[in-house]
Design an enzyme around this catalytic site. Structure first.
Site, PDB file in Angstrom:
ATOM      1  CB  VAL A   1      -0.943   0.099   1.136  1.00  0.00           C
ATOM      2  CG1 VAL A   1      -2.065  -1.089   1.009  1.00  0.00           C
ATOM      3  CG2 VAL A   1      -0.135  -0.193   2.723  1.00  0.00           C
ATOM      4  CB  ALA A   2       4.541   1.718   0.042  1.00  0.00           C
ATOM      5  NE  ARG A   3       3.166   7.429  -4.265  1.00  0.00           N
ATOM      6  CZ  ARG A   3       2.183   7.555  -3.615  1.00  0.00           C
ATOM      7  NH1 ARG A   3       1.536   6.555  -2.741  1.00  0.00           N
ATOM      8  NH2 ARG A   3       1.920   8.873  -2.937  1.00  0.00           N
TER       9      ARG A   3
ATOM     10  CG  ASP B   1      -4.266   0.542  -3.282  1.00  0.00           C
ATOM     11  OD1 ASP B   1      -5.241   0.290  -3.679  1.00  0.00           O
ATOM     12  OD2 ASP B   1      -4.146   1.661  -2.633  1.00  0.00           O
TER      13      ASP B   1
ATOM     14  CD  GLU C   1      -0.518   3.141  -9.161  1.00  0.00           C
ATOM     15  OE1 GLU C   1      -1.043   4.204  -8.831  1.00  0.00           O
ATOM     16  OE2 GLU C   1      -0.008   2.459  -8.407  1.00  0.00           O
TER      17      GLU C   1
ATOM     18  CG  HIS D   1      -2.615   4.423  -5.792  1.00  0.00           C
ATOM     19  ND1 HIS D   1      -1.481   4.729  -6.457  1.00  0.00           N
ATOM     20  CD2 HIS D   1      -2.777   4.912  -4.709  1.00  0.00           C
ATOM     21  CE1 HIS D   1      -0.798   5.665  -5.510  1.00  0.00           C
ATOM     22  NE2 HIS D   1      -1.498   5.443  -4.549  1.00  0.00           N
ATOM     23  CB  VAL D   2      -8.950   2.568  -4.262  1.00  0.00           C
ATOM     24  CG1 VAL D   2      -9.257   2.818  -5.409  1.00  0.00           C
ATOM     25  CG2 VAL D   2      -8.755   1.127  -3.633  1.00  0.00           C
TER      26      VAL D   2
END
Length: 318
Positions: free
Chosen positions: A231-233, A256, A261, A280-281
């Site tokens: 859930v970082a990058r 995520d 991306e 990415h939510v």
């Protein structure tokens, strides 16, 4: 924190915001509005802007405007990660991140991804679509060991939500320290910690030091059957190395964020075994706006009072 980020005495500041000041809770403060769409404010506005709040999810649109703001003193991001803005902030201006704004949302999604992956929810959804009653036994989060890599405010929020699930939590940050619930290990300790973890959660910012952190060696050190949650990058993870482990069935993943991306159609990650992907939510929930408005108000009040801002990032904190 640079003293130059505090506003000196003089004419009223020109403020550029994505929301009206009435909505922020400062109805008497004059400000220009820009929501991130279109070409941006006219030159007469940009020439005077001192305090700029970058509209959420519009950082790329804001970057070319920064060089056109000669009086700029504060750039307030509404994202926790600021790697896209940092190189574009002009000298003399402070870049502030949205520390605290996304903690609840991102931590909630991290827990959702963990539980969904361990308990087999993606398979149940597919079975429901097919009208099939498909049971089985799945892993529980209870009695597992979870390693949180990046114990900043989001990582700490993830830990707080893990506590009721009766699991052991290991913590890693850029440097060792002691947190409220126990020791935080340094990144250098990862080789010894990874083999202990059933779940590895990534909450680090994207910096030169964390880009590609999760490489083939990192993944090889994870125990068989472990789950990687990002859930970082996306660029924190070497996608090629991760795909090799997923295809071999040794690890599973809940992502995520991805690299590249947005993840393009046909990318092999979409079909990788044991993989759950969300677009990415993590921070984009109903919890975002009230926290964002509180942050903007607090930063504006400090600025207008001649006080330096909080959450200054240079470079991003680990």
């Amino acid at each position: 924190m640079s003293p130059s980020s505090a506003r000196p005495a003089g004419p009223p500041a020109r403020i550029l915001l994505p929301y009206p000041t009435e909505r922020i809770g400062l109805p008497g403060v004059a400000a220009e509005l820009w929501d991130g769409r279109g070409e941006g404010p006219p030159r007469r506005v940009l020439d005077e802007v001192e305090f700029f709040v970058v509209p959420y999810t519009f950082a790329s649109a804001a970057v070319p405007l920064l060089a056109r703001m000669p009086r700029l003193r504060i750039v307030q991001s509404l994202s926790a990660g600021v790697e896209g803005l940092l190189p574009a902030v002009p000298p003399g201006a402070a870049l502030c991140n949205a520390r605290g704004v996304h903690d609840a949302s991102t931590a909630e999604l991290a827990l959702t991804l963990i539980l969904s992956s361990l308990r087999g929810l993606p398979g149940f959804v597919r079975a429901q679509d097919a009208g099939a009653w498909q049971g089985g036994s799945f892993a529980s989060l209870a009695d597992r060991t979870v390693l949180v890599v990046g114990h900043g405010s989001i990582g700490a929020a993830v830990e707080e939500r893990l506590v009721p699930f009766e699991c052991e939590v290991l913590r890693v940050a850029r440097s060792a320290r002691t947190a409220a619930r126990g020791p935080v290990h340094a990144l250098a300790d990862l080789p010894a910690l990874l083999p202990r973890a059933d779940v590895v959660v990534l909450t680090v910012p994207l910096t030169d030091g964390t880009r590609g952190l999760v490489d083939a060696a990192f993944l090889a050190a994870m125990k068989d059957g472990a789950l990687l949650v990002n859930v970082a990058r996306g660029a924190v993870v070497d996608t090629t190395a991760l795909l090799a482990e997923l295809r071999g069935g040794r690890l599973s993943a809940a992502l995520d964020v991805t690299d590249p991306e947005p993840l393009p159609a046909g990318h092999p990650l979409w079909q990788a075994p044991g993989t759950l992907i969300t677009p990415h939510v993590g921070g984009n929930s109903s919890a975002f706006l009230p926290r964002a408005l509180r942050l903007i108000r607090a930063q504006l009040e400090r600025f207008l009072a001649g006080e330096p801002p909080r959450n200054v990032v240079s470079p991003p904190a680990g």
